[in-house]
Design a protein around this motif. Structure first.
Motif, mmCIF file in Angstrom:
data_model
loop_
_atom_site.group_PDB
_atom_site.id
_atom_site.type_symbol
_atom_site.label_atom_id
_atom_site.label_comp_id
_atom_site.label_asym_id
_atom_site.label_seq_id
_atom_site.Cartn_x
_atom_site.Cartn_y
_atom_site.Cartn_z
ATOM 1 N N GLY A 7 0.829 -1.187 0.000
ATOM 2 C CA GLY A 7 0.000 0.000 0.000
ATOM 3 C C GLY A 7 0.868 1.242 0.000
ATOM 4 N N ILE A 128 -9.295 3.444 -0.279
ATOM 5 C CA ILE A 128 -9.284 2.161 0.425
ATOM 6 C C ILE A 128 -8.162 1.272 -0.094
ATOM 7 N N TYR A 129 -8.035 1.216 -1.403
ATOM 8 C CA TYR A 129 -7.077 0.301 -2.024
ATOM 9 C C TYR A 129 -5.640 0.754 -1.828
ATOM 10 N N TRP A 130 -5.418 2.070 -1.815
ATOM 11 C CA TRP A 130 -4.063 2.597 -1.722
ATOM 12 C C TRP A 130 -3.600 2.800 -0.287
ATOM 13 N N ARG A 135 -6.574 -1.211 4.031
ATOM 14 C CA ARG A 135 -6.534 -2.490 3.315
ATOM 15 C C ARG A 135 -6.368 -3.671 4.263
ATOM 16 N N THR A 136 -5.690 -3.440 5.383
ATOM 17 C CA THR A 136 -5.423 -4.529 6.320
ATOM 18 C C THR A 136 -6.322 -4.487 7.547
ATOM 19 N N GLY A 145 -10.239 -4.255 3.008
ATOM 20 C CA GLY A 145 -9.515 -4.207 1.745
ATOM 21 C C GLY A 145 -9.692 -5.434 0.881
ATOM 22 N N GLN A 146 -10.521 -6.390 1.325
ATOM 23 C CA GLN A 146 -10.744 -7.618 0.574
ATOM 24 C C GLN A 146 -12.229 -7.781 0.234
ATOM 25 N N ALA A 195 -13.728 -4.350 -2.936
ATOM 26 C CA ALA A 195 -13.321 -4.539 -1.544
ATOM 27 C C ALA A 195 -14.488 -4.212 -0.622
#
Length: 229
Positions: A7, A128-130, A135-136, A145-146, A195
């Motif tokens: 990330g 969210i993705y970056w 993400r975790t 993030g998933q 996500a």
């Protein structure tokens, strides 16, 4: 610039171009700020950010509601025009547009809140993705993030979208009702692909809209007759 496997920090977004600096960074910073304030819970941060976004687009939403009610009230007049000019579609279209102009109705007003939120949704997805912290992060049973492997959030997003559209159904022109039935299905399919944080945002946003719609329309009477004199 795409993130690496770990990330990227929120501050790094300031150096990654116009979109990241002016759209993704403010949302990522806001999520970090609210999460720090709310015991490190990014799920609650998304809830707070959702409420803020919904209040920011509230003027457009109210305009949408007024336009929907006006369109509903115009339906008898529109039906008369269809019967009168059923053999001349072009004339019917011209007279319908004149009717809209006469009463200050914009048939596209209902699209404005959705269009305004689209870049917000894309920027939120990027945030969210970056953002490695989001993400975790785990909120309740979901890794934000998933993808949700059980499709619970996708189901809730579709269900709340359906309820929201159902509440609006009486204020919606008949020709639009098919789209309103299809929309929850599209939300479900899209929520399966993203996500978990994004369908979580949709669920929060829909719940806000359901409450808002109840207070705006819940006790109002249906429009009676047309607007023409």
């Amino acid at each position: 610039m795409p993130p690496d496997e770990h990330g990227t920090s929120t501050e790094d977004l300031l150096d990654q171009g116009f979109w990241s600096r002016y759209f993704v960074y403010p949302l990522s910073w806001s999520l970090d700020f609210f999460a720090d304030t709310l015991w490190g819970e990014y799920g609650l941060a998304i809830l707070v950010l959702t409420i803020i976004i919904r209040f920011l687009v509230l003027p457009l939403t109210l305009k949408q509601y007024r336009s929907s009610k006006a369109m509903q009230a115009l339906q008898p007049d529109i039906q008369k025009l269809r019967e009168k000019h059923k053999d001349n579609p072009q004339k019917m279209q011209e007279e319908t547009m004149k009717l809209f102009q006469k009463h200050g109705v914009n048939p596209l007003a209902g699209c404005f809140p959705i269009l305004v939120q689209m870049p917000i949704l894309i920027a939120l997805y990027n945030a969210i993705y970056w953002n490695a912290d989001i993400r975790t992060h785990t909120f309740l049973i979901w890794e934000l993030g998933q993808k949700d492997p059980y499709f619970i959030l996708a189901t809730l997003a579709a269900l709340t979208t359906y309820i929201q559209q159902k509440m609006m159904m009486k204020q919606t022109p008949a020709q639009m009702k098919a789209l309103l039935v299809i929309f929850p299905v599209l939300i479900f399919v899209m929520s399966m692909q993203f996500a978990a944080a994004l369908p979580l945002y949709w669920v929060f946003s829909n719940l806000f809209t359901i409450v808002q719609t109840y207070f705006i329309y819940g006790r109002s009477s249906e429009p009676k007759g047309g607007l023409s004199k």
